[in-house]
Design a protein around this motif. Structure first.
Motif, short mmCIF file in Angstrom:
data_model
loop_
_atom_site.label_atom_id
_atom_site.label_comp_id
_atom_site.label_asym_id
_atom_site.label_seq_id
_atom_site.Cartn_x
_atom_site.Cartn_y
_atom_site.Cartn_z
N GLN A 223 0.86 -1.18 0.00
CA GLN A 223 0.00 0.00 0.00
C GLN A 223 0.89 1.23 0.00
OE1 GLN A 223 -3.40 0.07 2.64
NE2 GLN A 223 -3.14 2.26 3.01
N LEU A 224 0.81 2.03 -1.07
CA LEU A 224 1.70 3.17 -1.24
C LEU A 224 0.92 4.46 -1.38
CD1 LEU A 224 4.23 1.67 -3.84
CD2 LEU A 224 4.52 1.87 -1.36
N SER A 225 1.53 5.55 -0.89
CA SER A 225 0.99 6.89 -1.09
C SER A 225 1.77 7.53 -2.23
CB SER A 225 1.13 7.72 0.19
OG SER A 225 0.40 7.15 1.25
N MET A 226 1.09 7.77 -3.36
CA MET A 226 1.74 8.31 -4.56
C MET A 226 1.29 9.75 -4.80
SD MET A 226 3.64 5.84 -5.52
CE MET A 226 4.13 6.45 -7.13
N PRO A 227 2.24 10.69 -4.88
CA PRO A 227 1.85 12.09 -5.12
C PRO A 227 1.55 12.36 -6.58
CG PRO A 227 4.23 11.92 -4.96
CD PRO A 227 3.69 10.54 -4.68
N GLU A 228 0.67 13.33 -6.83
CA GLU A 228 0.47 13.85 -8.18
C GLU A 228 1.52 14.92 -8.42
OE1 GLU A 228 -1.71 12.68 -10.27
OE2 GLU A 228 -2.75 11.33 -8.88
N TRP A 229 2.51 14.61 -9.26
CA TRP A 229 3.70 15.44 -9.36
C TRP A 229 3.41 16.85 -9.86
CZ3 TRP A 229 8.01 13.95 -7.03
CH2 TRP A 229 8.14 12.59 -6.71
N ASP A 230 2.35 17.00 -10.65
CA ASP A 230 2.04 18.35 -11.16
C ASP A 230 1.40 19.23 -10.10
OD1 ASP A 230 -0.26 16.85 -11.04
OD2 ASP A 230 -1.08 17.58 -12.93
N THR A 231 1.16 18.67 -8.88
CA THR A 231 0.60 19.49 -7.79
C THR A 231 1.67 19.92 -6.79
OG1 THR A 231 0.07 17.55 -6.41
CG2 THR A 231 -1.60 18.26 -8.01
N LEU A 232 2.94 19.78 -7.18
CA LEU A 232 4.03 20.19 -6.29
C LEU A 232 3.94 21.68 -5.97
CD1 LEU A 232 6.80 19.67 -4.88
CD2 LEU A 232 7.87 20.25 -7.07
N SER A 233 4.03 22.02 -4.67
CA SER A 233 4.02 23.42 -4.22
C SER A 233 5.46 23.90 -4.09
CB SER A 233 3.29 23.54 -2.88
OG SER A 233 3.44 24.85 -2.36
N VAL A 234 5.89 24.71 -5.05
CA VAL A 234 7.27 25.22 -5.04
C VAL A 234 7.49 26.11 -3.83
CG1 VAL A 234 8.97 26.57 -6.32
CG2 VAL A 234 7.41 25.04 -7.55
N SER A 235 6.50 26.90 -3.47
CA SER A 235 6.65 27.80 -2.31
C SER A 235 6.84 27.02 -1.02
CB SER A 235 5.43 28.72 -2.21
OG SER A 235 4.24 27.97 -2.15
N SER A 236 6.09 25.91 -0.85
CA SER A 236 6.25 25.09 0.35
C SER A 236 7.63 24.45 0.38
CB SER A 236 5.17 24.00 0.39
OG SER A 236 3.89 24.56 0.54
#
Length: 458
Positions: free
Chosen positions: A407-420
């Motif tokens: 069971q893995l948590s996979m991020p949606e890479w286009d939702t990366l927050s550059v400011s964070s």
């Protein structure tokens, strides 16, 4: 046969000790490491009330218990000094400042979370919290992983949690058993080097608390059952009254049950159990969102007291949104009390029940071995938590992927927050390169978050 209590002869009055415990509580920022450091500096170095050896022995026991070890250490030392009353005062004062602070901030968040200032505050805090959790992995790992066996335990704990979603209590129980059994065959490997080993040492001659000046209660079956019955009654009695008065299907009874269970399985401190709490509170009960869980940890980091106090914020929001017959604010306040009681009442029971026996086990090899393995496993647990936090801080969307037992948590890479990401890097530089305090890093991140919101278009 009941033994008559023996009054301490160390000369420290309960009033003087109460003032010192209030002082410690007011300075207890920065999580368990900071809180333990404050107690060590004041009680061991400054006041010389307790020796280094006895302080470390008590801390070793508290590390083996579920719940916040720093608060339990305060209860233990308060009990050593002035018996049950001393333990109750020390433990309660340790929690009170954090309870009041989180309550006020929970009200502010619940009422004004949609306003820009509050959003900006938590935007900056999330990035700093991520770095603080990563720093906790480094700090505890450096202390606990002294041998390749300990590295292996930490790695297996991480894999079990992150890839296979093994229940957290199972990981801790297995680690403790490995340490217990390993200490019989390789005591040189399974030593509690994190807070001091199990070697029995003479008490410091300049410490006020010794076996002669502050004699502890002699353990026995009569005392055991009396303390157990009293402790369980005080723990569950008020919670059962709340359930009977407001309904067994109410959010208050749900929280009373959940956080009572949590109090029994929260080994390894707040960082280690937050992933378990977040998963249940967010995905199972729906009391708050993953982002709000991060906000809550930011609140707990900026206020005095144990980090596990974040559960009060979780309970407040859950009841605020499902108040039943009460007003939202009244429900939130009541839930804060219910959750806090369910979380901390067991801590007093663990200490008052077990401390007399632990005083007789100073230098026990098996106890030291179990502690060392649990501490190593906690490194893997915290690493799992740090990755969970990183995904939700740096990405706007994270998807859970199931593939057989994995069971893995996979991020949606286009939702990366550059400011964070930029704020997290700056917080990391401040914490690691310039060695700024946790409070300064959090304050600076919150300020930068506010400036970013003020300058960001739209």
């Amino acid at each position: 046969m009941t033994q008559a209590p023996v009054r301490p002869t160390h000369g420290v009055s309960q009033r003087e000790a109460t003032a010192v415990w209030a002082r410690i509580a007011a300075q207890s920022f920065g999580g368990p490491a900071g809180q333990i450091a404050v107690m060590h500096r004041i009680l061991v170095d400054e006041k010389r009330w307790i020796s280094e050896e006895r302080f470390l022995h008590a801390l070793n026991y508290c590390m083996l218990l579920p719940g916040p070890e720093a608060q339990q250490l305060a209860i233990y030392i308060g009990w050593l000094m002035h018996g049950t009353r001393g333990g109750v005062i020390a433990g309660s004062l340790f929690v009170l400042p954090g309870f009041l602070s989180i309550l006020i901030l929970s009200v502010v968040y619940a009422l004004y979370q949609d306003t820009t200032p509050v959003q900006a505050l938590f935007f900056g805090l999330k990035a700093a919290v991520l770095v603080i959790v990563l720093e906790a992995v480094q700090r505890i790992g450096k202390r606990a992983l002294k041998h390749r066996v300990m590295w292996g335990i930490a790695a297996l704990a991480f894999v079990a949690l992150f890839f296979f979603n093994v229940p957290f209590p199972v990981v801790i129980i297995v680690a403790g058993l490995v340490g217990y059994l390993g200490s019989q065959r390789r005591p040189d490997v399974f030593q509690a080097g994190g807070h001091g080993g199990g070697k029995s040492q003479e008490e410091s001659p300049d410490a006020l608390i010794t076996a002669a000046t502050a004699p502890h209660v002699t353990p026995g079956w009569h005392r055991f059952w009396r303390v157990l019955a009293t402790g369980l009654g005080l723990w569950f009695g008020p919670l059962l009254l709340v359930g009977a008065a407001l309904g067994w299907g109410s959010v208050f009874w749900q929280q009373a049950k959940f956080f009572s269970v949590m109090a029994v399985v929260t080994f390894g401190g707040a960082y280690a159990v937050l992933a378990y709490v977040a998963q249940q509170a967010v995905q199972t009960y729906g009391w708050l969102t993953a982002g709000e869980m991060l906000n809550g940890l930011g609140l707990a980091e900026t206020t005095p007291g144990p980090l596990i106090q974040v559960v009060q914020y979780v309970g407040f929001l859950g009841a605020f949104r499902d108040p039943g017959a009460l007003s939202p604010l009244a429900a939130g306040v009541l839930a804060s009390v219910v959750v806090t009681w369910a979380t901390y009442a067991p801590c007093f029971l663990w200490i008052f029940l077990g401390a007399p026996y632990i005083e007789r086990l100073r230098g026990n090899r098996a106890l030291s071995g179990a502690l060392s393995a649990i501490t190593a496993a906690v490194v893997g647990v915290i690493l799992n938590l740090s990755i969970w936090f990183a995904l939700h801080v740096l990405f706007g969307q994270v998807t859970e992927v199931q593939a057989g037992p994995l069971q893995l948590s996979m991020p949606e890479w286009d939702t990366l927050s550059v400011s964070s990401l930029l704020l997290a890097v700056l917080a990391g530089v401040a914490l690691w390169r310039f060695k700024l305090s946790t409070f300064v890093v959090l304050f600076g991140s919150a300020l930068l978050g506010g400036l970013w919101f003020g300058l960001a278009p739209g």
